[in-house]
Scaffold this motif. Structure first.
Motif, mmCIF file in Angstrom:
data_model
loop_
_atom_site.group_PDB
_atom_site.id
_atom_site.type_symbol
_atom_site.label_atom_id
_atom_site.label_comp_id
_atom_site.label_asym_id
_atom_site.label_seq_id
_atom_site.Cartn_x
_atom_site.Cartn_y
_atom_site.Cartn_z
ATOM 1 N N ASP A 8 7.548 -7.684 -0.128
ATOM 2 C CA ASP A 8 6.979 -7.622 -1.476
ATOM 3 C C ASP A 8 7.451 -6.421 -2.284
ATOM 4 O OD1 ASP A 8 5.652 -9.948 -0.962
ATOM 5 O OD2 ASP A 8 3.705 -9.017 -0.615
ATOM 6 N N THR A 9 7.595 -5.260 -1.660
ATOM 7 C CA THR A 9 7.977 -4.055 -2.405
ATOM 8 C C THR A 9 9.320 -3.480 -1.955
ATOM 9 O OG1 THR A 9 6.731 -2.631 -0.911
ATOM 10 C CG2 THR A 9 5.574 -3.448 -2.869
ATOM 11 N N LEU A 10 10.052 -4.239 -1.179
ATOM 12 C CA LEU A 10 11.336 -3.765 -0.666
ATOM 13 C C LEU A 10 12.296 -3.365 -1.786
ATOM 14 C CD1 LEU A 10 13.345 -4.994 2.257
ATOM 15 C CD2 LEU A 10 14.433 -5.112 0.055
ATOM 16 N N ALA A 11 12.310 -4.069 -2.892
ATOM 17 C CA ALA A 11 13.227 -3.759 -3.994
ATOM 18 C C ALA A 11 12.993 -2.352 -4.527
ATOM 19 C CB ALA A 11 13.073 -4.782 -5.123
ATOM 20 N N PHE A 12 11.747 -1.923 -4.579
ATOM 21 C CA PHE A 12 11.433 -0.582 -5.083
ATOM 22 C C PHE A 12 11.915 0.492 -4.109
ATOM 23 C CE2 PHE A 12 8.202 -3.420 -6.874
ATOM 24 C CZ PHE A 12 8.401 -3.193 -8.226
ATOM 25 N N THR A 13 11.595 0.318 -2.831
ATOM 26 C CA THR A 13 11.969 1.315 -1.829
ATOM 27 C C THR A 13 13.474 1.403 -1.649
ATOM 28 O OG1 THR A 13 9.881 0.932 -0.656
ATOM 29 C CG2 THR A 13 11.631 2.056 0.565
ATOM 30 N N ASN A 65 0.812 -1.220 0.000
ATOM 31 C CA ASN A 65 0.000 0.000 0.000
ATOM 32 C C ASN A 65 0.843 1.267 0.000
ATOM 33 O OD1 ASN A 65 -2.344 -1.531 0.047
ATOM 34 N ND2 ASN A 65 -2.424 -1.567 2.270
ATOM 35 N N ILE A 66 2.123 1.150 -0.257
ATOM 36 C CA ILE A 66 3.010 2.308 -0.266
ATOM 37 C C ILE A 66 2.641 3.240 -1.422
ATOM 38 C CG2 ILE A 66 5.396 2.988 -0.796
ATOM 39 C CD1 ILE A 66 6.327 0.689 0.921
ATOM 40 N N THR A 67 2.679 4.530 -1.128
ATOM 41 C CA THR A 67 2.376 5.553 -2.123
ATOM 42 C C THR A 67 3.543 6.535 -2.214
ATOM 43 O OG1 THR A 67 1.407 7.034 -0.491
ATOM 44 C CG2 THR A 67 -0.091 5.435 -1.530
ATOM 45 N N ASP A 68 3.427 7.485 -3.131
ATOM 46 C CA ASP A 68 4.441 8.532 -3.249
ATOM 47 C C ASP A 68 4.604 9.274 -1.924
ATOM 48 O OD1 ASP A 68 4.687 7.869 -5.884
ATOM 49 O OD2 ASP A 68 3.608 9.611 -6.640
ATOM 50 N N GLY A 69 3.511 9.446 -1.200
ATOM 51 C CA GLY A 69 3.565 10.134 0.096
ATOM 52 C C GLY A 69 4.480 9.415 1.081
ATOM 53 N N PHE A 70 4.434 8.097 1.077
ATOM 54 C CA PHE A 70 5.334 7.332 1.944
ATOM 55 C C PHE A 70 6.775 7.565 1.541
ATOM 56 C CE2 PHE A 70 8.088 3.631 2.279
ATOM 57 C CZ PHE A 70 8.127 3.450 3.650
ATOM 58 N N TYR A 71 7.046 7.481 0.239
ATOM 59 C CA TYR A 71 8.423 7.685 -0.229
ATOM 60 C C TYR A 71 8.929 9.081 0.140
ATOM 61 C CZ TYR A 71 8.277 3.353 -2.914
ATOM 62 O OH TYR A 71 8.208 2.038 -3.283
ATOM 63 N N GLY A 124 27.115 8.626 3.529
ATOM 64 C CA GLY A 124 28.211 7.720 3.816
ATOM 65 C C GLY A 124 27.884 6.737 4.921
ATOM 66 N N VAL A 125 26.645 6.751 5.388
ATOM 67 C CA VAL A 125 26.226 5.882 6.487
ATOM 68 C C VAL A 125 25.564 4.629 5.915
ATOM 69 C CG1 VAL A 125 24.727 5.731 8.512
ATOM 70 C CG2 VAL A 125 25.901 7.865 7.990
ATOM 71 N N PRO A 126 26.034 3.431 6.281
ATOM 72 C CA PRO A 126 25.403 2.219 5.769
ATOM 73 C C PRO A 126 23.929 2.163 6.171
ATOM 74 C CG PRO A 126 26.920 1.686 7.556
ATOM 75 C CD PRO A 126 27.095 3.138 7.252
ATOM 76 N N THR A 127 23.080 1.859 5.194
ATOM 77 C CA THR A 127 21.637 1.849 5.415
ATOM 78 C C THR A 127 21.072 0.550 4.887
ATOM 79 O OG1 THR A 127 21.583 4.259 5.183
ATOM 80 C CG2 THR A 127 19.490 3.089 4.969
ATOM 81 N N GLY A 128 20.487 -0.243 5.795
ATOM 82 C CA GLY A 128 19.947 -1.540 5.430
ATOM 83 C C GLY A 128 18.435 -1.552 5.421
ATOM 84 N N PHE A 129 17.873 -2.306 4.503
ATOM 85 C CA PHE A 129 16.429 -2.502 4.406
ATOM 86 C C PHE A 129 16.157 -3.959 4.747
ATOM 87 C CE2 PHE A 129 17.349 1.256 2.126
ATOM 88 C CZ PHE A 129 16.233 2.059 2.288
ATOM 89 N N VAL A 130 15.475 -4.179 5.861
ATOM 90 C CA VAL A 130 15.304 -5.522 6.415
ATOM 91 C C VAL A 130 13.858 -5.964 6.294
ATOM 92 C CG1 VAL A 130 15.457 -6.896 8.524
ATOM 93 C CG2 VAL A 130 17.220 -5.193 8.018
ATOM 94 N N SER A 131 13.686 -7.190 5.830
ATOM 95 C CA SER A 131 12.355 -7.770 5.709
ATOM 96 C C SER A 131 12.378 -9.197 6.248
ATOM 97 C CB SER A 131 11.927 -7.759 4.238
ATOM 98 O OG SER A 131 12.759 -8.621 3.492
ATOM 99 N N ALA A 132 11.263 -9.880 6.093
ATOM 100 C CA ALA A 132 11.158 -11.263 6.570
ATOM 101 C C ALA A 132 10.278 -12.054 5.614
ATOM 102 C CB ALA A 132 10.550 -11.294 7.968
ATOM 103 N N ASP A 133 10.571 -13.336 5.492
ATOM 104 C CA ASP A 133 9.766 -14.190 4.627
ATOM 105 C C ASP A 133 8.492 -14.689 5.305
ATOM 106 O OD1 ASP A 133 11.000 -15.927 6.393
ATOM 107 O OD2 ASP A 133 11.610 -17.368 4.862
#
Length: 187
Positions: free
Chosen positions: A39-44, A8-14, A56-65
C-alpha cells in the motif's frame, strides 16, 4: 530492522530505515532487498531512491498482492525477481512486481501508488516499467541509464518538519486544513 504495517509508517520509520542503510558499507553486498507492504511502498521506495541516490548497490523493495500463505499471491515471485535482477547486474533502486506472466522492474523513484482495483502498479502493458526479469535473464526497455547520483546526506537523516499531502477531489473543503499550528514544511 522493523515490523510495522505499511499504512502505519511514520517519519521515525523512515529515519530508522534510511539511517540504517546510510550507516552500512553496502559495497560489500551484491544488493539489498527491503520487504515492504504494497500500500505505501511507492512512498518509501521513492524516498529511499532520492535520499540514498549515491549508493551504487542495487536496492529492491519487494511486496506482495496477497499473504505469502495464499498460493495465488505474487510475493515469492517478486522476491525471486529482485534476486534475479541483482544477479543479472541490475542497478539502482527498483521495485519488482509480477503481473501478466512477468516480473516487471519499476524505478523506485517513479513507481506509482498501487492501483485500487487491480492491486498492481499499472505495468500490465509494461508502459511504465523499465524492464522485466524471467528465467534468470534481465531484459531492459525504454533505454533508461541507471547510475548513482551525488550524495545528499553526510550525517543522520532527521525529519523535523512535516509534509502534508492533500489529494483533491470535487467538493473538498480546504479550510479544514489548518497548517499554521502543525509545523508543516510543505504541502
Amino acid at each position: 530492522l522493523c515490523e510495522v504495517l505499511s499504512e502505519n509508517i511514520t517519519d521515525g520509520f523512515y529515519e530508522k530505515l534510511l539511517n540504517y542503510l546510510l550507516s552500512r558499507e553496502l559495497s560489500h553486498f551484491d544488493g539489498v532487498v527491503v520487504l515492504h507492504g504494497t500500500d505505501t511502498l511507492a512512498f518509501t521506495s521513492s524516498l529511499a531512491a532520492m535520499a540514498l541516490r549515491h549508493s551504487g548497490v542495487p536496492t529492491g523493495f519487494v511486496s506482495a498482492d496477497r499473504p505469502l500463505e495464499d498460493g495465488k499471491g505474487n510475493g515469492l515471485l517478486n522476491f525471486r525477481g529482485a534476486l534475479e535482477y541483482i544477479r543479472a547486474g541490475g542497478k539502482g533502486f527498483f521495485v519488482p512486481y509480477y503481473e501478466s506472466g512477468k516480473v516487471f522492474i519499476h524505478l523506485a523513484s517513479r513507481v506509482p501508488e498501487i492501483t485500487a482495483f487491480s492491486d498492481g502498479f499499472g505495468s500490465r502493458a509494461c508502459s511504465d516499467a523499465v524492464g522485466f526479469v524471467g528465467s534468470g535473464a534481465l531484459q531492459m526497455e525504454n533505454n533508461i541509464e541507471i547510475k548513482p547520483g551525488t550524495r545528499l546526506f553526510t550525517e543522520k537523516i532527521s525529519f523535523g518538519r512535516k509534509v502534508l499531502l492533500i489529494k483533491s477531489y470535487p467538493g473538498i473543503d480546504y479550510s479544514t486544513f489548518d497548517v499554521g499550528e502543525r509545523n508543516i514544511a510543505a504541502v
